[in-house]
Write a protein that holds these residues in place. Structure first.
Motif, mmCIF file in Angstrom:
data_model
loop_
_atom_site.group_PDB
_atom_site.id
_atom_site.type_symbol
_atom_site.label_atom_id
_atom_site.label_comp_id
_atom_site.label_asym_id
_atom_site.label_seq_id
_atom_site.Cartn_x
_atom_site.Cartn_y
_atom_site.Cartn_z
ATOM 1 N N ILE A 46 0.857 -1.183 0.000
ATOM 2 C CA ILE A 46 0.000 0.000 0.000
ATOM 3 C C ILE A 46 0.891 1.230 0.000
ATOM 4 N N ALA A 47 0.437 2.282 -0.658
ATOM 5 C CA ALA A 47 1.068 3.590 -0.558
ATOM 6 C C ALA A 47 0.092 4.461 0.220
ATOM 7 N N ILE A 48 0.539 4.996 1.346
ATOM 8 C CA ILE A 48 -0.362 5.696 2.253
ATOM 9 C C ILE A 48 0.295 6.976 2.744
ATOM 10 N N ASN A 49 -0.483 8.038 2.843
ATOM 11 C CA ASN A 49 0.051 9.340 3.240
ATOM 12 C C ASN A 49 0.680 9.264 4.628
ATOM 13 N N LYS A 50 1.845 9.843 4.773
ATOM 14 C CA LYS A 50 2.570 9.767 6.046
ATOM 15 C C LYS A 50 1.869 10.536 7.161
ATOM 16 N N GLU A 51 0.986 11.489 6.800
ATOM 17 C CA GLU A 51 0.275 12.268 7.818
ATOM 18 C C GLU A 51 -0.955 11.549 8.352
ATOM 19 N N ASN A 52 -1.367 10.463 7.706
ATOM 20 C CA ASN A 52 -2.540 9.730 8.169
ATOM 21 C C ASN A 52 -2.274 9.071 9.518
ATOM 22 N N ALA A 53 -3.275 9.133 10.394
ATOM 23 C CA ALA A 53 -3.153 8.463 11.688
ATOM 24 C C ALA A 53 -2.962 6.961 11.497
ATOM 25 N N THR A 54 -3.574 6.404 10.458
ATOM 26 C CA THR A 54 -3.469 4.969 10.177
ATOM 27 C C THR A 54 -2.028 4.567 9.906
ATOM 28 N N THR A 55 -1.275 5.401 9.219
ATOM 29 C CA THR A 55 0.120 5.102 8.904
ATOM 30 C C THR A 55 0.935 4.902 10.172
ATOM 31 N N ALA A 56 0.747 5.796 11.133
ATOM 32 C CA ALA A 56 1.492 5.707 12.389
ATOM 33 C C ALA A 56 1.180 4.413 13.128
ATOM 34 N N VAL A 57 -0.090 4.014 13.127
ATOM 35 C CA VAL A 57 -0.488 2.790 13.835
ATOM 36 C C VAL A 57 0.080 1.560 13.134
ATOM 37 N N ILE A 58 0.098 1.561 11.801
ATOM 38 C CA ILE A 58 0.681 0.432 11.056
ATOM 39 C C ILE A 58 2.159 0.281 11.386
ATOM 40 N N LEU A 59 2.895 1.383 11.360
ATOM 41 C CA LEU A 59 4.329 1.331 11.626
ATOM 42 C C LEU A 59 4.607 0.937 13.068
#
Length: 224
Positions: A46-59
């Motif tokens: 997936i390519a996902i915006n780094k500002e998304n809250a979801t991105t932080a939770v995935i990482l």
């Protein structure tokens, strides 16, 4: 050489809801970039915006879910996950969810399949993060047709949020009416997500769409 942005419109995408859960809580968003990249082992990206809250939770958690939206998916569901932030909105409270073998919630309504993936690698793309994961669980949920990004735009009349990978800023258009014409026209505001129309001259700053819940900034002025 010049880049013709219209060329990108010929690419085919699906529409998916990506979810994740970690110590900081759970989050989810809509993406059109979820794709299989290898079959053995089964890997997805997936390519996902780094500002998304979801991105932080995935990482943070190292795992993510992807639910494939059905053509029957409502604009309300898409608007809930696609045009709000998990940082201040519980997107799961009014959504039918199930939990995978890792305990991550996935959207179980208006979807045709779900995939659980373990993060294997990331690549910083500037505004976005490319995340590659190995599939550890997958399940078909219905026999409905999956929604393509083209179907979302052409049939559902949906719009692209600014943080999406395929977002293009609209061309500025200014229309100036003659005084007598302006006096005769009726003004309304149309939601660019679900198409709901509010027949008022101006929308209050705190206005929310009664159908999909998006704010005033995603309404467009129309003249009747």
């Amino acid at each position: 050489m010049a880049i013709d942005k219209k060329a990108f419109r010929s690419l085919s995408y699906g529409l998916h809801i990506v979810t994740a859960q970690g110590e900081s809580g759970r989050a989810g968003c809509v993406v059109n970039t979820f794709a299989q990249v290898t079959s053995t082992p089964a890997q997805v990206s997936i390519a996902i915006n780094k500002e998304n809250a979801t991105t932080a939770v995935i990482l943070e958690s190292g795992m993510f879910e992807a639910s494939v939206l059905s053509q029957n998916a409502t604009m309300e569901l898409i608007g809930r996950f696609g045009f709000h932030t998990s940082a201040d909105t519980d997107k799961f409270s009014d959504t039918a969810v199930e939990f995978d073998e890792a305990g991550i919630p996935y959207v179980a309504e208006q979807t045709v399949a779900h995939f659980l993936a373990k993060v294997k690698g990331t690549l910083d793309l500037g505004t976005h993060m490319l995340i590659v994961g190995e599939v550890v669980q997958a399940e078909a949920l219905s026999s409905d047709e999956p929604m393509t990004y083209a179907y979302y735009h052409q049939v559902k009349g949906g719009k692209t949020p600014p943080k999406a990978s395929s977002y293009e800023a609209p061309d500025a258009q200014v229309e100036v009416a003659a005084p007598q014409e302006a006096a005769e026209r009726k003004v309304a505001w149309r939601c660019t997500i679900c198409g709901h129309i509010e027949y008022v001259d101006e929308l209050p700053d705190d206005f929310r769409c009664p159908i999909c819940g998006v704010g005033k900034e995603l309404f467009e002025r129309i003249e009747l």
